[in-house]
Design an enzyme around this catalytic site. Structure first.
Site, short mmCIF file in Angstrom:
data_model
loop_
_atom_site.label_atom_id
_atom_site.label_comp_id
_atom_site.label_asym_id
_atom_site.label_seq_id
_atom_site.Cartn_x
_atom_site.Cartn_y
_atom_site.Cartn_z
N ARG A 184 63.99 7.71 74.97
CA ARG A 184 63.66 8.94 74.26
C ARG A 184 63.89 10.18 75.13
O ARG A 184 64.05 11.28 74.61
CB ARG A 184 62.20 8.88 73.78
CG ARG A 184 61.78 10.04 72.94
CD ARG A 184 60.60 9.74 72.04
NE ARG A 184 59.53 8.98 72.66
CZ ARG A 184 58.60 9.51 73.46
NH1 ARG A 184 58.63 10.78 73.75
NH2 ARG A 184 57.64 8.75 73.97
N TYR B 213 62.82 33.42 59.28
CA TYR B 213 63.22 32.25 58.49
C TYR B 213 62.00 31.71 57.74
O TYR B 213 60.94 31.47 58.33
CB TYR B 213 63.78 31.22 59.46
CG TYR B 213 64.22 29.90 58.94
CD1 TYR B 213 65.10 29.79 57.87
CD2 TYR B 213 63.80 28.73 59.59
CE1 TYR B 213 65.53 28.54 57.44
CE2 TYR B 213 64.23 27.48 59.16
CZ TYR B 213 65.09 27.40 58.08
OH TYR B 213 65.52 26.16 57.66
N ASP C 10 64.78 33.76 67.66
CA ASP C 10 65.61 32.84 66.89
C ASP C 10 67.03 33.39 66.92
O ASP C 10 67.33 34.41 66.32
CB ASP C 10 65.09 32.73 65.45
CG ASP C 10 65.88 31.74 64.61
OD1 ASP C 10 67.05 31.46 64.94
OD2 ASP C 10 65.34 31.25 63.60
N LYS D 144 73.46 24.67 62.44
CA LYS D 144 74.32 25.66 61.82
C LYS D 144 75.67 25.74 62.55
O LYS D 144 76.53 24.90 62.35
CB LYS D 144 73.61 27.01 61.81
CG LYS D 144 72.22 26.99 61.13
CD LYS D 144 72.30 26.64 59.67
CE LYS D 144 71.03 26.98 58.91
NZ LYS D 144 69.88 26.12 59.19
#
Length: 387
Positions: free
Chosen positions: A50, A103, A176, A201
């Site tokens: 992980r 957002y 962001d 994105k």
């Protein structure tokens, strides 16, 4: 040894790997350590899958190079990167200042999770001056969250001024940076403490993989972000890390094309009689253009425009007439997209009257003339439906 044992042990990992232009995709939860002492030496060895293997390390290194960061942490989505970074630095009793054009899923997290855990949330006008914003912050404010340009309406904040004033008061800042993709602007170079983006994105670029990142330079902050990932158990798949790294290789080329086409289409839209205004900070004459010129090296393909007063049926007719522009909420991939925005604006504290319906476009890699022809068909349908 018995055959069953030999079969279990056969086909172990090769002692050496051929050198390729990309990293190997290692799939493994168990990591075999070289000796007993290494079992609990987390500082020197990866002890569990992980923590990330070859593809993860390569992606983190490449993103750190792009962001100008000492460390980049990976999360399973852009929203997870935003929420994870906030959880890493906030505690009960803190206050957080969040730009009002954030957002929407980030706003939902602040309202429904942070408040529940004793963090006060206050939203600020995206055009509030840095001096008024930071000067009016209470002593409980721990973090200022910015998004510039902001979602849907594309107002910008002066990241450098806010970061400088906040640092003088011991307040952390987070930006962001999904619109800038870590490439068009470097928030850390402007003094921002944490730069977050949805790699889903533009870095991924193909609308087929989720991931987010948080970048920082301060060693204490880096430790908090890394511990936050360990404590909450986040991990990303090695295949996804490889895909993100592959997307990163073509990011500058794609952004240049999409930014150029986006500006061409934005300028064309501004001349159409059905359009009351365009919200694109990189387009001369639009709000915040000078701030964009000062801080950004280019533009991406995401912007909004405003229709003149029109009924909802006309807006829907415009969208339904589009062929090349798909109707979808994400963006940053190779394909062009369109959505209506008004239903998402109801939760904002500082409501702005745009004079008509607000529409968002993402301009992909298609030919700009073809996209304008598609929009022209949509505008004709808009007029026919009473717009």
């Amino acid at each position: 040894m018995a055959e069953e044992t030999r079969l279990i042990r056969a086909g172990a990992a090769p002692k050496s790997l051929a050198k390729t232009v990309g990293p190997p995709i290692q799939k493994g939860s168990t990591v075999l350590l070289p000796n007993a002492e290494a079992l609990y030496d987390d500082d020197s060895f990866i002890t569990y899958g992980r923590q990330g293997l070859a593809a993860h390390d390569a992606l983190r290194d490449a993103l750190a190079e792009m962001e100008g960061a000492a460390c980049v942490c990976l999360y399973p989505s852009g929203l997870a990167a935003l929420t994870g970074a906030m959880l890493a630095v906030l505690r009960a009793g803190d206050e957080i200042l969040v730009v009002d054009n954030i957002y929407k899923p980030t706003r939902r997290f602040c309202d429904h999770v942070l408040r529940r855990f004793g963090v006060a949330v206050r939203y600020f006008d995206p055009r509030q001056s840095p001096q008024d914003l930071v000067g009016g912050a209470s002593d409980a404010v721990r973090l200022i969250v910015m998004e510039s340009p902001g979602s849907l309406s594309f107002e910008m904040q002066d990241l450098a001024a806010i970061a400088s004033l906040a640092r003088a008061r011991g307040i952390l800042t987070l930006a962001d940076n999904t619109w800038g993709a870590g490439y068009l602007i470097k928030p850390l170079a402007h003094g921002v403490d944490i730069s977050v983006q949805a790699l889903t994105k533009y870095v991924g670029g193909h609308s087929d993989v989720f991931m987010g990142s948080a970048a920082a330079t301060d060693p204490t902050l880096v430790g908090q972000l890394e511990n936050g990932i360990v404590h909450l158990g986040w991990a990303v798949a090695p295949e996804d890390a490889y895909q993100m790294l592959r997307g990163l290789r073509t990011l500058p080329t794609r952004l240049a094309k999409q930014g150029e086409s986006g500006l061409t289409i934005a300028a064309w839209l501004r001349d159409q009689p059905e359009v009351a205004g365009v919200l694109h900070p990189a387009l001369p004459g639009c709000p915040d253009h000078e701030l964009w010129r000062r801080d950004y090296s280019g533009a991406c393909g995401l912007f909004s425009f405003v229709f003149g007063p029109a009924p909802e049926v006309a807006v829907n007719a415009f969208l339904d007439a589009l062929d090349l522009f798909g109707l979808g909420f994400s963006w940053g991939g190779f394909e062009s997209l369109a959505i209506s925005c008004d239903p998402q604006l109801g939760t904002r504290k500082f409501r702005h009257d745009y004079g008509g319906p607000l529409m968002r476009l993402h301009v992909g890699l298609e030919n700009a003339d073809d996209l304008m022809a598609d929009l022209k068909r949509g505008l004709e349908a808009f007029r026919a439906a009473g717009g």
